[in-house]
Design an enzyme around this catalytic site. Structure first.
Site, mmCIF file in Angstrom:
data_model
loop_
_atom_site.group_PDB
_atom_site.id
_atom_site.type_symbol
_atom_site.label_atom_id
_atom_site.label_comp_id
_atom_site.label_asym_id
_atom_site.label_seq_id
_atom_site.Cartn_x
_atom_site.Cartn_y
_atom_site.Cartn_z
ATOM 1 N N SER A 108 -53.923 -37.625 34.406
ATOM 2 C CA SER A 108 -54.655 -37.965 33.678
ATOM 3 C C SER A 108 -55.334 -39.229 33.424
ATOM 4 O O SER A 108 -56.371 -38.870 32.754
ATOM 5 C CB SER A 108 -53.972 -38.255 31.652
ATOM 6 O OG SER A 108 -52.867 -39.557 32.270
ATOM 7 N N SER A 148 -49.932 -38.366 37.075
ATOM 8 C CA SER A 148 -51.245 -38.303 36.732
ATOM 9 C C SER A 148 -51.933 -39.917 37.943
ATOM 10 O O SER A 148 -53.429 -40.048 37.205
ATOM 11 C CB SER A 148 -50.918 -38.525 35.307
ATOM 12 O OG SER A 148 -51.007 -37.730 34.503
ATOM 13 N N LYS A 160 -57.274 -47.506 32.422
ATOM 14 C CA LYS A 160 -56.853 -46.986 31.542
ATOM 15 C C LYS A 160 -56.599 -46.754 30.000
ATOM 16 O O LYS A 160 -55.991 -48.059 29.760
ATOM 17 C CB LYS A 160 -55.903 -46.020 31.991
ATOM 18 C CG LYS A 160 -55.370 -44.874 31.557
ATOM 19 C CD LYS A 160 -54.004 -43.723 32.676
ATOM 20 C CE LYS A 160 -54.006 -42.060 31.880
ATOM 21 N NZ LYS A 160 -53.344 -41.422 32.714
#
Lengths: 470, 53
Positions: A156, A180, A81
């Site tokens: 996210s 997330s 990420k």
């Protein structure tokens, strides 16, 4: 080698690498080709490290050839990420403000994966600053769900989930402050593991809300989740919140045996307002576990009714403390939804924040007491079906509800209380995966993985995969 | 709080922020405050940094 190499799990592909039946270079080339082919429609990656990944793969191949096999991630292509720092590379946090930010050090989780020999394919798309659940990013594109491009991949860590679900990477790292990792895992039919707070170092992960932030893996199987968790967990003196406790390796201990396992079901909070069809699937899974030998126990945790308030106050206050200096000079450079969320954090008073921390302790005590009687809690991850891209409201049983609040509802307590929690698929609804959440006592990742493995053994997805990415 | 003290907050957000705060108040914890005064809950404490052994 077979053309289905991309569909293997980490666990499967690592055996082939170890036996030198498949080369890390071949695997990496295959992943890079798939990224080139599919990323334009998915927007899963913000940056692809083609040259570096191949260089790493060649190095892994030489090392393994010399007989120096480091373990199950050696030579396996994974994704990270884009809020985890890479030395010498841009880390954007999915933002315009940090679009040129280059860290001079690696995040600890990245260091540990590097040491384990994993190959880094690149950095994945995310909701700007991890402040949202849709990964509809105004600067790096709308990330889409491989199961249905009209739907969100969750967020996210949506890019990490889309990359793993579409077989572009074998596993990925995400971060989880209010769900997330688990929300995208639920939306994309993956295993997303948010470990106990402090189990995995947050050093080098851009903060969202520092008392709620966690780093963890997104994978296609429970075993792979344990493999990645083993690699990244452990005490880190650079992170003051890191747990300095025993850190047992779990990948070789995961078992689907439910003998003596007590599963808790809490109705008032986790099943308060859930789509009827989602609820039916989660309850059917619990019933199947009962038939496999687990004991099901109804439990009550009345203080959970205050979890949403406490989490929201803590999350928004800490987030705004992180962003206020930038807000003063570059407020116009935030996306509209993220800017509003940061503005919300100006509202709570110091007393609100401190009482929310006290409430957290109160709820922790009550939950800790309940875990004296059960091994894990089971609940739906998302109370609704996976929303469509751009939907600000979702419909649950005919009633319109806020999409973000709905996504956060059942996953929030895991962050507030720092408990290890997995989301994994328990079936398909209208062709889209439905997630079930397994929550364990603090420090008890093992029970969470075991029950996860038991659910996986029920084969509820019946080998379904996103059709266009086979 | 007077949001006008914070020029970085958009005027256009005022109405939405008021609605958000009002909604959040409806979710405000209804905990028995005496529970929050229990010693181990009242004291949210950060330990001093000690020299590493």
């Amino acid at each position: 080698m077979t053309s289905d190499l991309h569909r293997l799990s980490i666990s499967e592909v690592s055996k082939l690498i170890k036996a030198k039946k498949v080369s890390p270079v071949e695997l990496t080339r295959n992943s890079l080709d798939r990224i080139q082919k599919f990323n334009p429609q998915l927007n899963a990656f913000i940056a692809v490290y083609e040259e570096d990944a191949l260089k790493q793969a060649r190095s892994a191949e030489r090392e393994i050839g010399r007989g120096n096999y480091r373990g199950k991630l050696h030579g396996v292509p994974i994704a990270i990420k884009d809020n985890l720092y890479f030395a010498g590379k841009v880390t954007t946090m999915g933002s315009k403000i940090h679009k040129d930010f280059v860290s001079d050090f690696d995040a600890t989780a990245v260091v540990k994966l590097r040491e384990s020999g994993a190959i880094f394919l690149g950095k994945t798309n995310m909701h700007e600053y991890a402040l949202g659940a849709t990964t509809d990013n105004p600067y790096y594109g709308t990330c889409r769900n491989p199961w249905d491009l009209s739907r969100i991949p969750g967020g996210s860590s949506g890019g990490s989930a889309a990359a793993v679900a579409a077989f572009l990477a074998y596993g990925a790292l995400g971060s989880d402050t209010s769900g997330s990792i688990r929300v995208p895992a639920a939306a994309c039919g993956l295993v997303g593991f948010k470990p106990t707070y402090g189990r995995v170092s947050k050093y080098g992960c851009f903060p969202e809300a520092w008392t709620l932030d966690h780093v963890g893996p997104l994978t296609r199987t429970v075993q792979d989740s344990a493999i990645m968790l083993d690699a990244i967990s452990g005490y880190d003196s650079s992170d003051p919140t890191s747990l300095n406790v025993a850190n047992p390796k779990l990948a070789n201990k995961v078992s689907a045996d439910l003998t003596g396992v007590v599963i808790g079901v809490e109705e008032e909070f986790f099943f308060e307002f859930v789509d009827h069809e989602v609820e039916k699937m989660v309850r059917a899974t619990i019933e199947m576990l009962r038939r496999r030998g687990a004991k099901i126990k109804k439990v009550k945790i009345p203080s959970l009714k205050d979890a949403f308030w406490a989490l929201t106050i803590i999350d928004t206050s800490e987030t705004t403390a992180v962003h206020q200096p930038t807000m003063k000079t570059r407020a116009q450079d935030y996306g509209d939804d993220v800017r509003f969320l940061i503005e919300c954090g100006y509202l709570p008073t110091a007393v609100d924040y401190l009482q929310a921390l006290q409430l957290r302790r109160l709820i922790q005590k009550e939950v800790d007491h309940v875990f004296g009687e059960i091994d894990v809690l089971l609940a739906p991850t998302l109370p609704s079906k996976t929303p469509k891209v751009g939907e600000l409201t979702s419909v649950i049983n005919g009633k319109s509800v806020d999409t973000i609040e709905t996504c956060m509802h059942n996953v929030g307590p895991g962050n507030l209380l720092g408990l290890p929690s997995i989301s994994m698929p328990c079936g398909l609804l209208e062709g889209i995966p439905v997630g079930i959440e397994i929550i364990g006592a603090a420090g008890d990742e093992h029970s969470v993985l075991n029950v996860g493995r038991a659910i996986e053994s029920l084969e509820l997805l019946q080998e379904a995969i996103p059709a266009n990415y086979s | 709080m007077d949001l006008r003290d914070f020029p970085e907050i958009q005027k256009a957000s005022s109405e939405k922020l008021r609605a958000y705060w009002s909604y959040l108040q409806s979710k405000r914890a209804k905990v028995d405050e005496s529970q929050l005064r229990d010693s181990d809950i009242a004291t949210i404490y950060t330990a001093p940094l000690l020299e590493e052994q």
